[in-house]
Write an enzyme that holds these catalytic residues in place. Structure first.
Site, PDB file in Angstrom:
ATOM      1  N   SER A   8       0.835  -1.205   0.000  1.00 49.42           N
ATOM      2  CA  SER A   8       0.000   0.000   0.000  1.00 49.42           C
ATOM      3  C   SER A   8       0.868   1.252   0.000  1.00 49.42           C
ATOM      4  O   SER A   8       1.646   1.484   0.933  1.00 49.42           O
ATOM      5  CB  SER A   8      -0.905   0.010   1.237  1.00 49.42           C
ATOM      6  OG  SER A   8      -1.463   1.305   1.375  1.00 49.42           O
ATOM      7  N   HIS A  32      -1.113  -1.249  -4.207  1.00 47.60           N
ATOM      8  CA  HIS A  32      -2.411  -0.957  -3.593  1.00 47.60           C
ATOM      9  C   HIS A  32      -2.548   0.554  -3.390  1.00 47.60           C
ATOM     10  O   HIS A  32      -1.687   1.197  -2.779  1.00 47.60           O
ATOM     11  CB  HIS A  32      -2.473  -1.696  -2.255  1.00 47.60           C
ATOM     12  CG  HIS A  32      -3.784  -1.625  -1.556  1.00 47.60           C
ATOM     13  ND1 HIS A  32      -4.854  -2.451  -1.842  1.00 47.60           N
ATOM     14  CD2 HIS A  32      -4.200  -0.828  -0.544  1.00 47.60           C
ATOM     15  CE1 HIS A  32      -5.870  -2.168  -1.035  1.00 47.60           C
ATOM     16  NE2 HIS A  32      -5.496  -1.176  -0.236  1.00 47.60           N
ATOM     17  N   ASP A  34      -4.926   3.459  -1.877  1.00 47.90           N
ATOM     18  CA  ASP A  34      -6.036   3.740  -0.966  1.00 47.90           C
ATOM     19  C   ASP A  34      -6.635   5.109  -1.254  1.00 47.90           C
ATOM     20  O   ASP A  34      -6.004   6.141  -0.990  1.00 47.90           O
ATOM     21  CB  ASP A  34      -5.534   3.693   0.483  1.00 47.90           C
ATOM     22  CG  ASP A  34      -5.232   2.284   0.952  1.00 47.90           C
ATOM     23  OD1 ASP A  34      -6.118   1.416   0.811  1.00 47.90           O
ATOM     24  OD2 ASP A  34      -4.112   2.043   1.442  1.00 47.90           O
ATOM     25  N   MET A  36      -9.371   7.778  -0.284  1.00 47.28           N
ATOM     26  CA  MET A  36     -10.229   8.127   0.860  1.00 47.28           C
ATOM     27  C   MET A  36     -10.786   9.533   0.671  1.00 47.28           C
ATOM     28  O   MET A  36     -10.072  10.431   0.211  1.00 47.28           O
ATOM     29  CB  MET A  36      -9.417   8.095   2.160  1.00 47.28           C
ATOM     30  CG  MET A  36      -8.713   6.767   2.416  1.00 47.28           C
ATOM     31  SD  MET A  36      -7.923   6.780   4.039  1.00 47.28           S
ATOM     32  CE  MET A  36      -6.988   5.253   3.959  1.00 47.28           C
ATOM     33  N   HIS A  65      -8.402   0.691  -3.952  1.00 46.29           N
ATOM     34  CA  HIS A  65      -9.319   0.421  -2.844  1.00 46.29           C
ATOM     35  C   HIS A  65     -10.056   1.722  -2.544  1.00 46.29           C
ATOM     36  O   HIS A  65      -9.479   2.650  -1.987  1.00 46.29           O
ATOM     37  CB  HIS A  65      -8.482  -0.065  -1.646  1.00 46.29           C
ATOM     38  CG  HIS A  65      -9.260  -0.282  -0.395  1.00 46.29           C
ATOM     39  ND1 HIS A  65      -8.659  -0.444   0.837  1.00 46.29           N
ATOM     40  CD2 HIS A  65     -10.596  -0.389  -0.163  1.00 46.29           C
ATOM     41  CE1 HIS A  65      -9.587  -0.624   1.764  1.00 46.29           C
ATOM     42  NE2 HIS A  65     -10.774  -0.580   1.187  1.00 46.29           N
ATOM     43  N   MET A  67     -12.303   3.907  -0.592  1.00 50.10           N
ATOM     44  CA  MET A  67     -12.981   4.145   0.689  1.00 50.10           C
ATOM     45  C   MET A  67     -13.679   5.492   0.572  1.00 50.10           C
ATOM     46  O   MET A  67     -13.261   6.502   1.151  1.00 50.10           O
ATOM     47  CB  MET A  67     -11.951   4.127   1.838  1.00 50.10           C
ATOM     48  CG  MET A  67     -11.484   2.719   2.169  1.00 50.10           C
ATOM     49  SD  MET A  67      -9.923   2.689   3.055  1.00 50.10           S
ATOM     50  CE  MET A  67      -8.786   2.835   1.687  1.00 50.10           C
ATOM     51  N   MET A 136     -11.368  -6.271   5.488  1.00 48.08           N
ATOM     52  CA  MET A 136     -10.619  -5.290   6.277  1.00 48.08           C
ATOM     53  C   MET A 136     -10.282  -5.910   7.630  1.00 48.08           C
ATOM     54  O   MET A 136     -11.167  -6.378   8.355  1.00 48.08           O
ATOM     55  CB  MET A 136     -11.455  -4.031   6.513  1.00 48.08           C
ATOM     56  CG  MET A 136     -11.672  -3.134   5.305  1.00 48.08           C
ATOM     57  SD  MET A 136     -10.190  -2.586   4.448  1.00 48.08           S
ATOM     58  CE  MET A 136      -9.244  -1.771   5.736  1.00 48.08           C
ATOM     59  N   ASP A 174      -6.539  -6.741   4.301  1.00 50.76           N
ATOM     60  CA  ASP A 174      -5.971  -5.392   4.293  1.00 50.76           C
ATOM     61  C   ASP A 174      -6.064  -4.804   5.694  1.00 50.76           C
ATOM     62  O   ASP A 174      -7.156  -4.634   6.231  1.00 50.76           O
ATOM     63  CB  ASP A 174      -6.753  -4.534   3.285  1.00 50.76           C
ATOM     64  CG  ASP A 174      -6.160  -3.142   3.133  1.00 50.76           C
ATOM     65  OD1 ASP A 174      -5.079  -2.879   3.679  1.00 50.76           O
ATOM     66  OD2 ASP A 174      -6.805  -2.319   2.440  1.00 50.76           O
TER      67      ASP A 174
END
Ligand SMILES: O=C(CO)[C@@H](O)[C@H](O)COP(=O)(O)O
Ligand SMILES: [Fe+2]
Length: 221
Positions: A8, A32, A34, A36, A65, A67, A136, A174
Site C-alpha cells: 500500500s 495498492h 487507498d 479516501m 481500494h 474508501m 478489512m 488489508d
C-alpha cells in the site's frame, strides 16, 4: 492458490511516489492505492489524477481500494483510468451489481470490501459478480493500525463460500498485515495480502515483500 502481495502506497513517501512504486516493482504483484474521501472514512488521500499519473509511470498493475461515500459514481472512472482492480465498499455501494458490472466491462477486476464487523453471508449472492473479496482487518482510514484477529473467522467463512461457489475469486486481507500476522491470515484462507507500514516502513521495501510472501507460503504448505 498463489500468494500475491500488494504493497500500500499509503505508507510510502508521497513526494517520491514513482520511486516508491519502483522499489517494489520486482517483488510485488500489485500496487495498492487507498482512495479516501473524508466522508466514508475520516481521512483524505488521493484521487483520479494521482491514479492516472501512477498508471503512466508504474510498471505494477494498480489495485485501487475506494474508501469513498459514492463508489457507484466514481468506481467506473478508476477502471477507465486503467486500474487493474477496483474495489468498492459494501457499506457504501447503493447499486453494487451495476457498479461491479461496469468495473468489469472496462476490463478491470471487480472487488467488494467488507469492514471488520460487516457480515459476509449477506453478500453471498454477489459472488458471481466478483473477482475479489477484500476483508478489512482494521477499521478503514489509516495505515499502521494493529491487525484485528476477530476477523479471522470471517475470513475462514469467506474462503468456504468462495470454494463452494467454484468461481475464481481472490480473497484479500488489508490492515495490520506484517511478518507476525500474515501467517494467521493465510491459514484462514486469504491469498492476496495488502501491506503498507510493513513494506514501506522497512529499510528495504522489496526485501520486505519477499519476506512476507515467504511467510504466507509457509503457512499454506
Ligand atoms: O485501506 C487501508 C487502511 O484503510 C490499508 O490499505 C492500509 O494502508 C494498510 O496499511 P497497514 O495497516 O498495512 O500499515
Ligand atoms: Fe487499503
Amino acid at each position: 492458490m498463489a500468494i500475491q502481495i500488494s504493497p500500500s502506497i499509503l505508507s510510502a513517501d508521497f513526494a517520491h511516489l514513482a520511486a516508491e512504486a519502483e522499489a517494489v516493482s520486482q517483488s510485488a504483484d500489485w500496487l495498492h492505492v487507498d482512495v479516501m474521501d473524508n466522508h466514508f472514512v475520516p481521512n483524505l488521500t488521493l484521487g483520479l489524477p494521482v491514479v492516472e499519473a501512477l498508471r503512466a509511470s508504474a510498471s505494477l498493475p494498480l489495485d485501487c481500494h475506494l474508501m469513498i461515500e459514492d463508489p457507484d459514481r466514481w468506481a467506473p472512472s478508476f477502471a477507465e483510468a486503467g486500474a487493474g482492480s477496483v474495489t468498492i465498499h459494501a457499506e457504501a455501494a447503493r447499486s453494487p451489481v451495476r457498479t461491479l458490472r461496469t468495473i468489469r466491462s472496462s476490463g478491470a477486476r471487480a472487488g467488494l470490501a467488507l469492514n471488520p464487523v460487516t457480515p459476509v453471508d449477506g453478500y453471498a449472492e454477489l459472488l458471481g459478480e466478483l473477482d475479489m473479496v477484500l476483508m478489512m482487518t482494521v477499521e478503514p482510514g489509516f495505515g499502521g493500525q494493529p491487525f484485528l484477529d476477530m476477523v479471522l473467522p470471517k475470513i475462514r467463512r469467506a474462503r468456504a463460500l468462495i470454494n463452494d461457489s467454484d468461481a475464481d475469486i481472490w480473497l484479500q486481507v488489508d490492515g495490520g498485515v506484517s511478518a507476525e500476522t500474515i501467517e494467521r491470515a493465510a491459514e484462514a484462507g486469504a491469498d492476496v495480502f495488502v501491506a503498507g507500514s510493513a513494506v514501506y516502513g522497512a529499510d528495504d521495501p522489496g526485501h520486505a515483500v519477499d519476506a512476507l510472501r515467504t511467510q504466507a507460503e509457509k503457512a499454506t504448505h
